[in-house]
Design a protein around this motif. Structure first.
Motif, PDB file in Angstrom:
ATOM      1  N   PRO A  53       0.824  -1.211   0.000  1.00 19.67           N
ATOM      2  CA  PRO A  53       0.000   0.000   0.000  1.00 19.67           C
ATOM      3  C   PRO A  53       0.856   1.258   0.000  1.00 19.67           C
ATOM      4  CG  PRO A  53       0.148  -0.857   2.194  1.00 19.67           C
ATOM      5  CD  PRO A  53       0.869  -1.844   1.297  1.00 19.67           C
ATOM      6  N   GLU A  54       0.225   2.364  -0.329  1.00 15.06           N
ATOM      7  CA  GLU A  54       0.929   3.648  -0.272  1.00 15.06           C
ATOM      8  C   GLU A  54       1.255   4.020   1.167  1.00 15.06           C
ATOM      9  OE1 GLU A  54      -0.908   6.885  -2.299  1.00 15.06           O
ATOM     10  OE2 GLU A  54      -0.810   5.895  -4.237  1.00 15.06           O
ATOM     11  N   LEU A  55       0.357   3.679   2.092  1.00 12.13           N
ATOM     12  CA  LEU A  55       0.584   3.968   3.500  1.00 12.13           C
ATOM     13  C   LEU A  55       1.631   3.002   4.044  1.00 12.13           C
ATOM     14  CD1 LEU A  55      -0.204   5.579   6.010  1.00 12.13           C
ATOM     15  CD2 LEU A  55      -2.060   3.936   6.379  1.00 12.13           C
ATOM     16  N   LYS A  56       2.797   3.539   4.397  1.00 11.94           N
ATOM     17  CA  LYS A  56       3.927   2.715   4.820  1.00 11.94           C
ATOM     18  C   LYS A  56       3.915   2.455   6.324  1.00 11.94           C
ATOM     19  CE  LYS A  56       8.078   4.504   4.961  1.00 11.94           C
ATOM     20  NZ  LYS A  56       9.329   5.116   4.556  1.00 11.94           N
ATOM     21  N   ASN A  57       3.642   3.470   7.126  1.00  9.69           N
ATOM     22  CA  ASN A  57       3.651   3.352   8.586  1.00  9.69           C
ATOM     23  C   ASN A  57       2.665   4.335   9.192  1.00  9.69           C
ATOM     24  OD1 ASN A  57       6.841   2.940   7.904  1.00  9.69           O
ATOM     25  ND2 ASN A  57       6.154   1.584   9.523  1.00  9.69           N
ATOM     26  N   ILE A  58       2.286   4.027  10.409  1.00 11.97           N
ATOM     27  CA  ILE A  58       1.567   4.976  11.256  1.00 11.97           C
ATOM     28  C   ILE A  58       2.365   5.049  12.554  1.00 11.97           C
ATOM     29  CG2 ILE A  58      -0.541   5.453  12.559  1.00 11.97           C
ATOM     30  CD1 ILE A  58      -2.103   3.980  10.395  1.00 11.97           C
ATOM     31  N   MET A 111       0.875  12.700  18.821  1.00 14.10           N
ATOM     32  CA  MET A 111       0.997  13.203  17.468  1.00 14.10           C
ATOM     33  C   MET A 111       0.960  11.972  16.579  1.00 14.10           C
ATOM     34  SD  MET A 111       1.224  15.722  15.396  1.00 14.10           S
ATOM     35  CE  MET A 111       1.608  17.083  16.492  1.00 14.10           C
ATOM     36  N   LEU A 112      -0.100  11.843  15.808  1.00 22.70           N
ATOM     37  CA  LEU A 112      -0.260  10.713  14.909  1.00 22.70           C
ATOM     38  C   LEU A 112       0.286  11.114  13.546  1.00 22.70           C
ATOM     39  CD1 LEU A 112      -2.905   8.139  14.626  1.00 22.70           C
ATOM     40  CD2 LEU A 112      -2.588   9.510  12.603  1.00 22.70           C
ATOM     41  N   LYS A 113       1.142  10.282  12.998  1.00 16.21           N
ATOM     42  CA  LYS A 113       1.762  10.588  11.707  1.00 16.21           C
ATOM     43  C   LYS A 113       1.535   9.425  10.750  1.00 16.21           C
ATOM     44  CE  LYS A 113       6.243  11.613   9.608  1.00 16.21           C
ATOM     45  NZ  LYS A 113       7.660  11.854   9.893  1.00 16.21           N
ATOM     46  N   TYR A 114       0.973   9.749   9.597  1.00 13.49           N
ATOM     47  CA  TYR A 114       0.836   8.779   8.510  1.00 13.49           C
ATOM     48  C   TYR A 114       2.034   8.980   7.589  1.00 13.49           C
ATOM     49  CZ  TYR A 114      -4.143   8.506   9.760  1.00 13.49           C
ATOM     50  OH  TYR A 114      -5.343   8.328  10.418  1.00 13.49           O
ATOM     51  N   SER A 115       2.808   7.931   7.369  1.00 10.19           N
ATOM     52  CA  SER A 115       3.973   7.991   6.499  1.00 10.19           C
ATOM     53  C   SER A 115       3.675   7.185   5.227  1.00 10.19           C
ATOM     54  CB  SER A 115       5.182   7.410   7.230  1.00 10.19           C
ATOM     55  OG  SER A 115       6.321   7.444   6.409  1.00 10.19           O
ATOM     56  N   PHE A 116       3.911   7.822   4.072  1.00  6.09           N
ATOM     57  CA  PHE A 116       3.558   7.202   2.796  1.00  6.09           C
ATOM     58  C   PHE A 116       4.791   6.753   2.026  1.00  6.09           C
ATOM     59  CE2 PHE A 116       0.050   9.924   3.981  1.00  6.09           C
ATOM     60  CZ  PHE A 116      -1.032   9.090   3.784  1.00  6.09           C
ATOM     61  N   ARG A 117       4.608   5.748   1.183  1.00  7.71           N
ATOM     62  CA  ARG A 117       5.694   5.174   0.383  1.00  7.71           C
ATOM     63  C   ARG A 117       6.190   6.122  -0.710  1.00  7.71           C
ATOM     64  NH1 ARG A 117       6.900   0.060   1.610  1.00  7.71           N
ATOM     65  NH2 ARG A 117       4.993  -0.824   2.353  1.00  7.71           N
ATOM     66  N   PRO A 118       5.346   6.599  -1.582  1.00  6.23           N
ATOM     67  CA  PRO A 118       5.911   7.508  -2.591  1.00  6.23           C
ATOM     68  C   PRO A 118       6.377   8.798  -1.914  1.00  6.23           C
ATOM     69  CG  PRO A 118       3.590   7.021  -3.072  1.00  6.23           C
ATOM     70  CD  PRO A 118       3.936   6.395  -1.758  1.00  6.23           C
ATOM     71  N   VAL A 160      -5.873   3.205  15.101  1.00  7.88           N
ATOM     72  CA  VAL A 160      -5.019   2.016  15.127  1.00  7.88           C
ATOM     73  C   VAL A 160      -5.856   0.767  14.871  1.00  7.88           C
ATOM     74  CG1 VAL A 160      -3.573   0.567  16.617  1.00  7.88           C
ATOM     75  CG2 VAL A 160      -3.210   3.042  16.565  1.00  7.88           C
ATOM     76  N   LYS A 161      -6.974   0.640  15.572  1.00  3.71           N
ATOM     77  CA  LYS A 161      -7.835  -0.535  15.400  1.00  3.71           C
ATOM     78  C   LYS A 161      -8.381  -0.639  13.976  1.00  3.71           C
ATOM     79  CE  LYS A 161     -10.726  -1.532  18.844  1.00  3.71           C
ATOM     80  NZ  LYS A 161     -11.661  -1.307  19.969  1.00  3.71           N
ATOM     81  N   SER A 162      -8.684   0.494  13.355  1.00  2.00           N
ATOM     82  CA  SER A 162      -9.241   0.459  11.999  1.00  2.00           C
ATOM     83  C   SER A 162      -8.219  -0.006  10.959  1.00  2.00           C
ATOM     84  CB  SER A 162      -9.800   1.828  11.604  1.00  2.00           C
ATOM     85  OG  SER A 162      -8.759   2.750  11.356  1.00  2.00           O
ATOM     86  N   HIS A 163      -6.928   0.166  11.240  1.00  2.00           N
ATOM     87  CA  HIS A 163      -5.881  -0.249  10.297  1.00  2.00           C
ATOM     88  C   HIS A 163      -5.320  -1.636  10.606  1.00  2.00           C
ATOM     89  CE1 HIS A 163      -5.533   3.384   7.915  1.00  2.00           C
ATOM     90  NE2 HIS A 163      -5.695   4.072   9.019  1.00  2.00           N
ATOM     91  N   LEU A 164      -5.637  -2.155  11.789  1.00  2.00           N
ATOM     92  CA  LEU A 164      -5.135  -3.459  12.188  1.00  2.00           C
ATOM     93  C   LEU A 164      -5.834  -4.558  11.403  1.00  2.00           C
ATOM     94  CD1 LEU A 164      -3.152  -4.681  14.164  1.00  2.00           C
ATOM     95  CD2 LEU A 164      -4.969  -4.763  15.851  1.00  2.00           C
ATOM     96  N   LYS A 165      -5.044  -5.406  10.809  1.00  2.00           N
ATOM     97  CA  LYS A 165      -5.493  -6.547  10.012  1.00  2.00           C
ATOM     98  C   LYS A 165      -6.099  -6.144   8.673  1.00  2.00           C
ATOM     99  CE  LYS A 165      -7.189 -11.151  10.490  1.00  2.00           C
ATOM    100  NZ  LYS A 165      -8.441 -11.654  10.155  1.00  2.00           N
ATOM    101  N   THR A 166      -6.200  -4.848   8.397  1.00  2.00           N
ATOM    102  CA  THR A 166      -6.605  -4.399   7.065  1.00  2.00           C
ATOM    103  C   THR A 166      -5.399  -3.861   6.303  1.00  2.00           C
ATOM    104  OG1 THR A 166      -7.238  -2.226   7.918  1.00  2.00           O
ATOM    105  CG2 THR A 166      -8.992  -3.866   7.713  1.00  2.00           C
ATOM    106  N   HIS A 167      -4.538  -3.105   7.013  1.00  2.00           N
ATOM    107  CA  HIS A 167      -3.335  -2.539   6.401  1.00  2.00           C
ATOM    108  C   HIS A 167      -2.040  -3.006   7.081  1.00  2.00           C
ATOM    109  CE1 HIS A 167      -6.457   0.463   5.251  1.00  2.00           C
ATOM    110  NE2 HIS A 167      -5.858   0.292   4.089  1.00  2.00           N
TER     111      HIS A 167
END
Length: 125
Positions: A35-40, A54-61, A80-87
């Protein structure tokens, strides 16, 4: 035990590290696919009467700019729960006492492991 039950136990350790002011960082890792989303990342913001992250979304491109937002711990839990097991299949708590890793395996089972701390000091966002 389902991964959700194990995650509840993991989140108790997150809260404990915040109460003890040893919370250094939380990272969602081990992406599913490419995915484009690399880390949270969650970084602490300690205040006299309040705690936020401070929540940071880090993207691949590299062209896509990272997104940062200040949230309460409960608001960040929802994300966090919404991205767990989906991303993401793992969440790592970095504290000054120990590192705690929560993982979901292919069968949907959760596990928690502990290791020596990566961080010696808490660095606020």
């Amino acid at each position: 035990m389902t991964y959700q039950d194990v995650f509840v136990e993991f989140w108790k350790q997150v809260k404990g590290s915040i109460e003890n002011q040893t919370f250094a960082k939380l990272t969602m890792a081990k992406t599913i696919g490419k995915p484009e989303l690399k880390n949270i990342f969650l970084r602490p913001i300690y205040d006299k009467d309040d705690f936020k992250v401070m929540l940071k979304y880090s993207f691949r491109p590299r062209e896509v700019e990272d997104i940062e937002e200040e949230l309460t711990l409960e608001e960040s839990l929802t994300i966090v729960k919404s991205h767990l097991k989906t991303h993401f299949l793992s969440v790592i708590l970095f504290s000054t006492v120990k590192d705690v890793t929560f993982k979901v395996n292919n069968k949907g089972m959760g596990s928690i492991s502990e290791s020596h701390p990566t961080f010696k000091n808490v660095i606020q966002a």
